[in-house]
Enzyme design. Sequence first.
Site, PDB file in Angstrom:
ATOM      1  CE  LYS A  24      29.894  39.257  37.898  1.00 35.11           C
ATOM      2  NZ  LYS A  24      31.036  38.465  38.368  1.00 35.11           N
ATOM      3  CG  ASN A  25      34.134  40.056  39.251  1.00 36.04           C
ATOM      4  OD1 ASN A  25      32.938  39.907  39.510  1.00 36.04           O
ATOM      5  ND2 ASN A  25      34.824  39.161  38.569  1.00 36.04           N
ATOM      6  CB  CYS A 120      29.117  30.886  38.195  1.00 30.75           C
ATOM      7  SG  CYS A 120      28.510  32.290  37.254  1.00 30.75           S
ATOM      8  NE  ARG A 125      33.183  30.227  42.687  1.00 30.48           N
ATOM      9  CZ  ARG A 125      32.634  31.275  42.054  1.00 30.48           C
ATOM     10  NH1 ARG A 125      31.467  31.161  41.468  1.00 30.48           N
ATOM     11  NH2 ARG A 125      33.263  32.443  42.012  1.00 30.48           N
ATOM     12  N   PRO A 126      35.144  26.816  48.008  1.00 31.05           N
ATOM     13  CG  PRO A 126      37.028  25.686  48.792  1.00 31.05           C
ATOM     14  CD  PRO A 126      36.210  25.924  47.558  1.00 31.05           C
ATOM     15  CB  ILE A 127      34.577  31.227  51.706  1.00 32.75           C
ATOM     16  CG1 ILE A 127      33.562  30.595  52.676  1.00 32.75           C
ATOM     17  CG2 ILE A 127      33.900  31.629  50.412  1.00 32.75           C
ATOM     18  CD1 ILE A 127      32.576  31.621  53.248  1.00 32.75           C
ATOM     19  CG  ASP A 128      39.564  27.135  52.678  1.00 35.20           C
ATOM     20  OD1 ASP A 128      38.981  27.199  51.576  1.00 35.20           O
ATOM     21  OD2 ASP A 128      40.789  26.955  52.774  1.00 35.20           O
ATOM     22  CD  GLN A 129      43.256  29.687  52.349  1.00 36.53           C
ATOM     23  OE1 GLN A 129      44.204  30.371  52.719  1.00 36.53           O
ATOM     24  NE2 GLN A 129      43.054  28.459  52.784  1.00 36.53           N
ATOM     25  CG  ASP A 307      36.179  35.549  35.346  1.00 32.07           C
ATOM     26  OD1 ASP A 307      35.974  34.422  35.816  1.00 32.07           O
ATOM     27  OD2 ASP A 307      36.206  36.584  36.039  1.00 32.07           O
ATOM     28  CB  ILE A 329      41.105  29.405  38.284  1.00 29.61           C
ATOM     29  CG1 ILE A 329      42.286  30.120  37.605  1.00 29.61           C
ATOM     30  CG2 ILE A 329      40.635  30.170  39.523  1.00 29.61           C
ATOM     31  CD1 ILE A 329      43.515  30.312  38.442  1.00 29.61           C
ATOM     32  NE  ARG A 399      24.766  35.950  38.678  1.00 28.94           N
ATOM     33  CZ  ARG A 399      25.786  35.092  38.672  1.00 28.94           C
ATOM     34  NH1 ARG A 399      25.661  33.911  38.111  1.00 28.94           N
ATOM     35  NH2 ARG A 399      26.925  35.382  39.250  1.00 28.94           N
TER      36      ARG A 399
HETATM   37  N1  EPU Z   1      39.568  28.908  46.901  1.00 26.22           N
HETATM   38  C1  EPU Z   1      39.650  28.092  48.000  1.00 26.22           C
HETATM   39  N2  EPU Z   1      39.428  28.641  49.231  1.00 26.22           N
HETATM   40  C2  EPU Z   1      39.079  29.944  49.392  1.00 26.22           C
HETATM   41  C3  EPU Z   1      38.991  30.767  48.262  1.00 26.22           C
HETATM   42  C4  EPU Z   1      39.244  30.225  47.013  1.00 26.22           C
HETATM   43  O1  EPU Z   1      39.935  26.896  47.888  1.00 26.22           O
HETATM   44  O2  EPU Z   1      38.881  30.381  50.547  1.00 26.22           O
HETATM   45  C5  EPU Z   1      39.841  28.339  45.563  1.00 26.22           C
HETATM   46  C6  EPU Z   1      38.592  28.361  44.674  1.00 26.22           C
HETATM   47  O3  EPU Z   1      37.797  27.209  44.892  1.00 26.22           O
HETATM   48  C7  EPU Z   1      39.190  28.432  43.307  1.00 26.22           C
HETATM   49  C8  EPU Z   1      40.448  29.288  43.503  1.00 26.22           C
HETATM   50  O4  EPU Z   1      40.755  29.202  44.897  1.00 26.22           O
HETATM   51  O5  EPU Z   1      39.567  27.169  42.884  1.00 26.22           O
HETATM   52  C9  EPU Z   1      40.309  30.743  43.120  1.00 26.22           C
HETATM   53  O6  EPU Z   1      39.149  31.298  43.697  1.00 26.22           O
HETATM   54  P1  EPU Z   1      39.020  32.869  43.980  1.00 26.22           P
HETATM   55  O7  EPU Z   1      38.794  33.032  45.427  1.00 26.22           O
HETATM   56  O8  EPU Z   1      40.150  33.587  43.351  1.00 26.22           O
HETATM   57  O9  EPU Z   1      37.693  33.219  43.184  1.00 26.22           O
HETATM   58  P2  EPU Z   1      36.382  33.897  43.698  1.00 26.22           P
HETATM   59  O10 EPU Z   1      36.694  34.980  44.670  1.00 26.22           O
HETATM   60  O11 EPU Z   1      35.398  32.864  44.115  1.00 26.22           O
HETATM   61  C10 EPU Z   1      36.417  35.753  41.854  1.00 26.22           C
HETATM   62  C11 EPU Z   1      35.461  36.281  40.832  1.00 26.22           C
HETATM   63  C12 EPU Z   1      35.257  35.246  39.740  1.00 26.22           C
HETATM   64  C13 EPU Z   1      36.604  34.926  39.105  1.00 26.22           C
HETATM   65  C14 EPU Z   1      37.602  34.484  40.191  1.00 26.22           C
HETATM   66  C15 EPU Z   1      38.993  34.251  39.648  1.00 26.22           C
HETATM   67  C16 EPU Z   1      34.025  37.785  42.016  1.00 26.22           C
HETATM   68  C17 EPU Z   1      32.707  38.061  42.622  1.00 26.22           C
HETATM   69  N3  EPU Z   1      34.201  36.595  41.478  1.00 26.22           N
HETATM   70  O12 EPU Z   1      35.827  34.560  42.373  1.00 26.22           O
HETATM   71  O13 EPU Z   1      34.408  35.827  38.785  1.00 26.22           O
HETATM   72  O14 EPU Z   1      36.442  33.874  38.187  1.00 26.22           O
HETATM   73  O15 EPU Z   1      37.671  35.487  41.214  1.00 26.22           O
HETATM   74  O16 EPU Z   1      39.475  35.369  39.007  1.00 26.22           O
HETATM   75  O17 EPU Z   1      34.881  38.644  42.005  1.00 26.22           O
HETATM   76  C18 EPU Z   1      32.882  35.819  37.023  1.00 26.22           C
HETATM   77  O18 EPU Z   1      32.965  37.061  37.027  1.00 26.22           O
HETATM   78  O19 EPU Z   1      32.273  35.172  36.127  1.00 26.22           O
HETATM   79  C19 EPU Z   1      33.514  35.068  38.090  1.00 26.22           C
HETATM   80  C20 EPU Z   1      33.256  33.782  38.321  1.00 26.22           C
END
Ligand code: EPU
Length: 431
Positions: A24-25, A120, A125-129, A307, A329, A399
Amino acid sequence: MPEYKLVISGGRELRGEANVSGGKNTSLAVIPATLLAEFPCQIENLPDIEDVRVLVRILKALGAKVDWHPEAKQMQIDPGSLTSNTVPFALSQKMRASYYLMGALLGRYGYARVGYPGGCDLGSRPIDQHLKGFRALGASIRDETGMIVMEGKLRGANINFDMVTVGGTINVMLAAVRAEGDTIMTNCAKEPHIVDTANFLNRIGGHIRGAGTDTIRIHGVSRLGGASYTVIPDQIETGTLMIAAAATRGDVTLHGCIPTHMEALTAKLLEMGVMVTSQDDIISVKLRQGHRAIRLSTQEYPGFPTDLQQPMSALLTRAVGTSEVIENIFESRFKHLDEMRKMGAKAVINGRVAHIEGVPELHAAPVYAPDLRGGAALVIAGLMAQGMTEIYNPENIARGYEHLESKLNHLGAKITRESCVNEVNGDAVRV
Ligand code: EPU
């Protein structure tokens, strides 16, 4: 699709063989990555899941030609016909991975207008990075009434992530692959789908080295061609089926998986007393007697995946002894345990730590799938419980898992879909 619930007749052992679906991912990253190509791409081994369906709608809204054959697990994408670089808010909100359209469109056109991502609810779940990486590459970013607008001519840069982020690592890689000059990303995530996305980009002409380590080096190229690419098997589906096999004290063999991606889970299952063996692309899981409680702490790859924490903690509700599960996480990923208490599970949750006292038996109850993996955890709970468990909101499961009920039924489970349109049920209509 009419509203439905899953009804699980519990207490049956899972036995037999099953094939693992495509990741999926990985798929959710590789499909947007095709927009960086100049020529059509063919992606193989794609799972037939709702998130892929949403992504197809997004690609079509952008003007891409998409020809998807779910039965053949194959999709052709022609990015040459793109007419828009705006991802509508309503679509971007439907899934987390819509954030990859930011990196892909920015990398291709130097402009992207994308709604904030959904996905979910696992706490903040910020995207600041992601945005920090785009800025470092030269993009200016502004918020226009709920849409993120990014533009600029991208140039290679050094980017050190403040925390390990899977989405951030992939997104900045997408933006940098066609940027002018060299990019060095440090403190990167190492998940298998990061390697797979880099492999796809390299297949179409990218120059990315180091994916799978904490330092990724990208030499920007001006053009990317087209190619055919097969995505890797789903690590989390593999793990969910392994856990389901153990939960039912069954004997299941999975084909088409990558055992090295499963090492953290395998080690924990062995510690619990579950028999796990592997050879080439096959993993077998067997359990005869009760399993032991463990300590479990989620970490970035190659640590124990967040996950799989939810399915695994469902299994621990029936272990002998008290387990401790630490979720490092995400800030809120134990909602499934609240639901499982209705089934007789004993769990005390304190922030990111859950103590789970194993009970000899779970009983059926109506429960609500709070999120994707939480839903899968409840399916595992239903397989273990005595009686008929009803899972409401199973759309969350569809999903991200390809035909989970049919796969489990093929292994001996008894799961049916029943309409619940006319039901007035406190759990089902929760808002
Ligand atoms: N984080 C930040 N800032 C950012 C990005 C992340 O603070 O800019 C924090 C998040 O809030 C979290 C941690 O860093 O606490 C890790 O987040 P990450 O960015 O690694 O996760 P993600 O990209 O939002 C993806 C998968 C998730 C999986 C995580 C961790 C996808 C679409 N989603 O999420 O998958 O849990 O990596 O491996 O690839 C799932 O498949 O059920 C799922 C939630």
